[in-house]
Design a protein around this motif. Structure first.
Motif, mmCIF file in Angstrom:
data_model
loop_
_atom_site.group_PDB
_atom_site.id
_atom_site.type_symbol
_atom_site.label_atom_id
_atom_site.label_comp_id
_atom_site.label_asym_id
_atom_site.label_seq_id
_atom_site.Cartn_x
_atom_site.Cartn_y
_atom_site.Cartn_z
ATOM 1 N N UNK A 1 11.126 -26.522 41.880
ATOM 2 C CA UNK A 1 11.198 -27.741 42.507
ATOM 3 C C UNK A 1 10.960 -27.782 44.033
ATOM 4 N N UNK A 2 11.387 -26.728 44.644
ATOM 5 C CA UNK A 2 11.118 -26.559 45.970
ATOM 6 C C UNK A 2 9.578 -26.290 46.448
ATOM 7 N N UNK A 3 8.991 -25.412 45.574
ATOM 8 C CA UNK A 3 7.508 -25.165 45.905
ATOM 9 C C UNK A 3 6.818 -26.264 45.793
ATOM 10 N N UNK A 4 7.305 -27.222 44.899
ATOM 11 C CA UNK A 4 6.427 -28.655 44.620
ATOM 12 C C UNK A 4 7.010 -29.612 45.736
ATOM 13 N N UNK A 5 8.295 -29.473 46.066
ATOM 14 C CA UNK A 5 8.652 -30.437 46.967
ATOM 15 C C UNK A 5 8.040 -30.470 48.241
ATOM 16 N N UNK B 1 25.493 -14.172 32.069
ATOM 17 C CA UNK B 1 25.664 -14.865 33.253
ATOM 18 C C UNK B 1 24.766 -14.714 34.417
ATOM 19 N N UNK B 2 24.245 -13.679 34.837
ATOM 20 C CA UNK B 2 23.186 -13.213 35.513
ATOM 21 C C UNK B 2 21.680 -13.973 35.138
ATOM 22 N N UNK B 3 21.773 -14.007 33.600
ATOM 23 C CA UNK B 3 20.475 -14.672 33.110
ATOM 24 C C UNK B 3 20.654 -16.261 33.370
ATOM 25 N N UNK B 4 21.731 -16.609 33.245
ATOM 26 C CA UNK B 4 22.039 -18.095 33.456
ATOM 27 C C UNK B 4 21.720 -18.483 35.004
ATOM 28 N N UNK B 5 22.035 -17.655 35.949
ATOM 29 C CA UNK B 5 21.532 -17.656 37.322
ATOM 30 C C UNK B 5 20.253 -17.769 37.493
ATOM 31 N N UNK B 6 19.439 -16.961 36.991
ATOM 32 C CA UNK B 6 18.073 -16.851 36.855
ATOM 33 C C UNK B 6 17.509 -18.100 36.491
ATOM 34 N N UNK B 7 17.948 -18.779 35.372
ATOM 35 C CA UNK B 7 17.543 -20.066 34.984
ATOM 36 C C UNK B 7 17.859 -21.197 36.057
ATOM 37 N N UNK B 8 19.136 -21.278 36.692
ATOM 38 C CA UNK B 8 19.015 -21.989 37.922
ATOM 39 C C UNK B 8 18.272 -21.887 39.067
ATOM 40 N N UNK B 9 18.088 -20.506 39.337
ATOM 41 C CA UNK B 9 17.202 -20.191 40.502
ATOM 42 C C UNK B 9 15.699 -20.749 40.298
ATOM 43 N N UNK B 10 15.464 -20.596 39.205
ATOM 44 C CA UNK B 10 13.893 -20.913 38.602
ATOM 45 C C UNK B 10 13.687 -22.212 38.707
ATOM 46 N N UNK B 11 14.651 -22.957 38.273
ATOM 47 C CA UNK B 11 14.301 -24.366 38.493
ATOM 48 C C UNK B 11 14.457 -25.046 39.950
ATOM 49 N N UNK B 12 15.188 -24.570 40.766
ATOM 50 C CA UNK B 12 15.334 -24.515 41.998
ATOM 51 C C UNK B 12 14.071 -24.354 42.749
ATOM 52 N N UNK B 13 13.594 -23.151 42.457
ATOM 53 C CA UNK B 13 12.467 -22.623 43.253
ATOM 54 C C UNK B 13 11.014 -23.439 42.896
#
Length: 224
Positions: free
Chosen positions: A32-36, A18-30
Motif C-alpha cells: 500500500x505504501x509503495x503504491x501510495x 505469530x511472526x508469519x502473521x506479522x509478515x502478512x501485516x507488513x506485506x499489506x502495509x508495504x
C-alpha cells in the motif's frame, strides 16, 4: 509457568505463526505504501492546481477519505462492491485497495503542504537568475520539498502498519488473527494466555514501527 499461559507462546509453532502473521501485516502495509507514494505525489501536484474543478475534486476526495473510517471503507469495498456489482475482490485485494486510497489521500496532502511551504521569493529568485521552470524545480524546489516530506511520509508508513490490524475483520489472517486463533484453541488449558499472546502482538507491532520512527526523528534532526 503453564498456569500463567506464557508457555503457550513456545508450544508447537505458535511463535512462528505469530511472526508469519506479522509478515502478512507488513506485506499489506508495504504494498500500500509503495503504491501510495507515486499516486500521492501526483495527487499532491494536482491539489496545487489553481483550477476550481481541480480544487473541488481534490477537496471532495480528501475529505471523503479522511471522514470515512478505514473499517467502513473496508466493509464498503469487500462486502458492498462485491455483492452489488458482482466484482470478485479477495480480502487481500480489498485491503490493499482501501489502504492505497487512504495513503494516496494522506500522501497527497503532505506533498501539497510541502510544496506550498516553499517561500514565494525562492521562485522569484530563481526566475531572476534566469533559471527555467524545470531547473527551478530540479535544483531548488524539489530538494527542499523532499526534506520537508520524507519524515512525514515515514510517519505515515508507521500509521499504515498499525491501521492494517483492521483487516482481521474481513478475514485476513494477520498477526492479530493468529493471536486470536491461538487463544481460542487453548482457552481451557491456558485461560490466562490472552495477556501473553496479545502482549507479544503488542511488542511485534512496536518493533515493526519503532525503527521506522527512529529514522523519521533522525531525519528531522538532521535536516532541521
Amino acid at each position: 509457568m503453564q498456569d500463567l499461559g506464557i508457555s503457550l507462546l513456545f508450544k508447537g509453532s505458535n511463535m512462528a505463526r505469530l511472526f508469519g502473521g506479522l509478515w502478512v501485516t507488513v506485506q499489506i502495509s508495504l504494498i500500500a505504501v509503495l503504491l501510495s507514494i507515486p499516486l500521492g505525489i501526483l495527487f499532491g501536484l494536482f491539489m496545487t492546481l489553481k483550477h476550481p474543478a481541480a480544487r473541488l475534486v481534490s477537496r471532495v476526495y480528501l475529505d471523503f477519505i479522511r471522514i470515512m473510517p478505514q473499517l467502513v471503507l473496508l466493509f464498503l469495498v469487500y462486502f458492498g462492491v462485491t455483492r452489488t456489482f458482482g466484482v470478485n475482490l479477495s480480502a487481500w485485494t480489498s485491503a490493499i485497495l482501501v489502504f492505497t486510497l487512504w495513503g494516496t489521500a494522506e500522501m497527497g496532502d503532505l506533498v501539497r503542504g510541502a510544496l506550498i511551504s516553499i517561500p514565494r521569493h525562492q521562485y522569484d529568485s530563481a526566475e531572476a537568475l534566469g533559471l527555467t521552470r524545470l531547473q527551478t524545480y530540479t535544483y531548488i524546489i524539489i530538494p527542499q520539498t523532499l526534506r520537508r516530506l520524507l519524515p512525514l511520509a515515514i510517519n505515515l508508513t508507521t500509521r499504515m502498519i498499525k491501521t492494517t490490524s483492521l483487516v482481521v475483520l474481513i478475514g485476513i489472517v494477520e498477526v492479530l488473527k493468529v493471536g486470536q486463533q491461538i487463544i481460542d484453541a487453548n482457552r481451557f488449558d491456558y485461560p490466562t494466555a490472552a495477556l501473553w499472546i496479545y502482549g507479544v502482538v503488542f511488542f511485534l507491532y512496536f518493533f515493526a514501527c519503532w525503527p521506522i520512527s527512529l529514522v523519521s526523528k533522525r531525519l528531522e534532526k538532521r535536516w532541521r
